[in-house]
Design a protein around this motif. Sequence first.
Motif, PDB file in Angstrom:
ATOM      1  N   TYR B  31       0.884  -1.177   0.000  1.00 46.67           N
ATOM      2  CA  TYR B  31       0.000   0.000   0.000  1.00 46.67           C
ATOM      3  C   TYR B  31       0.910   1.211   0.000  1.00 46.67           C
ATOM      4  N   GLY B  59      -1.653  -9.283   7.088  1.00 44.73           N
ATOM      5  CA  GLY B  59      -1.729  -9.348   5.636  1.00 44.73           C
ATOM      6  C   GLY B  59      -2.646 -10.432   5.104  1.00 44.73           C
ATOM      7  N   THR B  62      -5.453  -8.867   3.150  1.00 42.89           N
ATOM      8  CA  THR B  62      -4.884  -8.281   1.938  1.00 42.89           C
ATOM      9  C   THR B  62      -4.686  -9.342   0.868  1.00 42.89           C
ATOM     10  N   ASN B  71      -8.505  -5.331  -4.118  1.00 45.48           N
ATOM     11  CA  ASN B  71      -7.550  -4.274  -3.766  1.00 45.48           C
ATOM     12  C   ASN B  71      -7.455  -3.205  -4.841  1.00 45.48           C
ATOM     13  N   ALA B  77      -2.795   0.795  -3.633  1.00 51.86           N
ATOM     14  CA  ALA B  77      -2.413  -0.604  -3.496  1.00 51.86           C
ATOM     15  C   ALA B  77      -1.867  -1.131  -4.806  1.00 51.86           C
TER      16      ALA B  77
END
Lengths: 404, 269, 213
Positions: B31, B59, B62, B71, B77
Amino acid sequence: MKSDTNKQTTHLFSQRFSRNKVMELSITGILRFFTYLVIVLAGYLFLDITYNGSKAVFTKEAPFVNFQFLTEKPQTLHVFEPADIDTQLKSAKAEILTKSIKRRALSNSNYEAAEAFTLAIKDLNKEVKELDDLRKERRLMFSDTEYRALATTPSTKDFVYSTYAYSGGGIGPAIIGTILLVFGSILIALTLGVLCAVYLSEYSKPGKVLQSIRLSILNLSGVPSIVFGLFGFGLFVLYLDWGVSLMAGWFTLALMALPVIITASEESMRAIPKGFREGSLALGASKWTCIRTNVLPYAMPGILTSSIMGIARVAGETAPIMFTAAFALRDRLPWEGLENSTDFFFQGVMALPYHIYVVSSKIPQNEYTQNMQYGTAFVFLLIVGLFALSSIILRVKVRKKYDW
Amino acid sequence: MNVNFDIQGKQAEPSKPPKPVIKTKNLDFAYGDSQALFNISMDIFKKEVTAFIGPSGCGKSTLLRCFNRMNDLIDIAQIKSGSIRISDIDIYNKDVDVIELRKHVGMVFQKSNPFPKSIYENIAYGMRIQGVKNRSELDETVESSLRGAALWDEVKDRLNKSALGLSGGQQQRLCIARALAVKPKIILMDEPCSALDPVATAKVEELIHKLKKHYTIVVVTHNMQQAARVSDRTAFFYLGRLVEYETTEQIFMNPKNSKTEAYVSGRFG
Amino acid sequence: MKRYFHKELTELKNKLILLGEKSHEVVHLSIEGLLENNIEKVNEAYGMDDYVDVLEMEISHACIRYMSLRGPVSSDLRLLVVALKASKDFERIADEAHSIAQKSYRLLTTEGSLKNALNLSEMGTLACQLVNDSISCFVEEDIDKAFLILKKDHEIDAINQKHFDTLSNEASRDEMSDTARFNTMLISKSIERIGDHAKNIAGEVIFLLNGDQ
């Protein structure tokens, strides 16, 4: 027993005197005082306008609403006051004046003489009141059309004749003009505002550019309305050559309302839970589909309510329409006498705020003009209030429907 | 007396060797300037439940959101290096249509997010935005999705009522049903039970267990018990790195890594 | 609500019962073989031990797996603990039976037959019954039966004591060879141990059912 318990009552949590407590109380008192002061002032304002205005708008007889006032065009008021009473009144009033001057001239010690004067003035006042009532009973008032229709005008020997501009008839065209202006500018401002807001809140990338755009939109709402008026005059009326017209008024008002609408729309869209967007995107919706189906419908009520509020406030402004859309007097209604349909958009209209400005600054203030002045203000207040109320109702209803 | 004799742990393992559907290779993800994932390589296998565990900010979410490119919504990102292949297609390739990808890889979110529409419209949404108008086709899919999410019996009498009137657990299962309606092959679940009470959680877990017959499921969870209960494989993440990825039995009974051991036994930090 | 993994508990329970049945069978076969002079039965009992061991390992693995993955509490947890302990007991029972079979084999092959059965028959029947009861009190969740087992075990202990007295007596030396005497003694001891394990299982069942130690 009681004196005993006095000692015992001071327990761990009993009341104790302290500076803080006094402070607390006095601050509460001060806050309360100023709040009530504001409420009293506002209340006085509203009551005054309502009281005086309702004389023009409501009647004592059956329908109770003076439709004439609400629908007719403004006209000159023709007044015939009975001459004999008029002279009597004038002399009585003059006598009161002289008597009171004389009384004032008396020395402080001369109580009896002063008392006599006071009594005399009292009597005279009573007489004046009676005469006044009589005058009101016997006077003749005609609006312009009525006056013209008269077969014979009352003789000027018996009557004292005077005219008052704008004071007869009603404010129909102004109401219609205002409503036209409001709805048109809502349409334009909403379209522009929502489009802008969708782009700003959903598509634009955060950064310096977006920051400065937001800032300038915010600043726009701080620009004085007269500047908008002049801007609209310059751009729409002169440069685009639309003349003093509905179109010019709409765009000027819309421009003025835009900052409010954009900010409110962005706010409403930001209030839509992130989950709606993610949920929709995760199901394979494109960005616009997501916004169209899952953001705008739920943000719309919020956008509408705050926009209506914004427009209602803007619609109250005189300055922006003064140069762009408003006529002081127009005896045709907007849909009367159009040569082709586009002319509708390029005609000036009467508007309540401007009408208030005209009747309160261009004509004398007396018992004949007051009706019009207060009446117009009252009707305008009602209309703006209705808009505000409708937006509140809308919001409450929608809150119930979408409660996430 | 007739009792089958296979050792229990082996039941979970299919007879055929598992087939990887999501292949992540050397993935670095950031990010902006702060890197969130470091060199992640893992295969997620077909028709299995894979659980991601780890402390907050490790994470796991993510990575999950990388699998259907959620994302992309965050501007800063970006994938620095490495690749994710689903069914042998690099999903970050330029010619990949995100919309098609997301239809293939469904997602269920932490906070149940039914749209403020009727239950029926919630399920039908995914198909409507694809342009399906045929009423009978919609009806059919709505019913089969609701049945698939074990919700049909509870809501069949009030399909036209607002979905917001459902309980938290029902809402979450509705969201799962909504995801099923677009017929995905893979379902990602981002802490699907974190806002639910134990009974609702149990129902969702039952559902996950049931769904793995037909779908590949990846579930991020903070609840280690949940990972242990529902998953076939568990990945432990810490500070953006994949610390250990093994069968759930291995992770919870005999983890190789001391960090994993500490985390699953609650001795972390 | 029944969870999908509760099936595993049922399976575990069934497996434990199976283990019980198997160990009962081993005990039964070995003692019967000895008393009936039947080498085949003894051999069969001798061979079953491996199977029981595997079963016991499976159960303990399943228990540990369930404990670490399913987070059991209360009665589920007690069941697992009991399964762990009882499976160990059953396995020990089978072990004792195994050693009975071993001794029996030696006795039967060297001596030809058991010269003095003493009270082994009664003792064996009692032990078999105890093992059987311990299984059925687990299956039927019968706490009274479990308490009964605790009492019955004393009878076996008493018989064993009597055997010890008899076999250590001078008189018996003339009757039996030393090998026979020692083996018989060990067999008696093993049967007594089987009774003890059955008693342990009964204790565990009591713990399973009412949660008291």
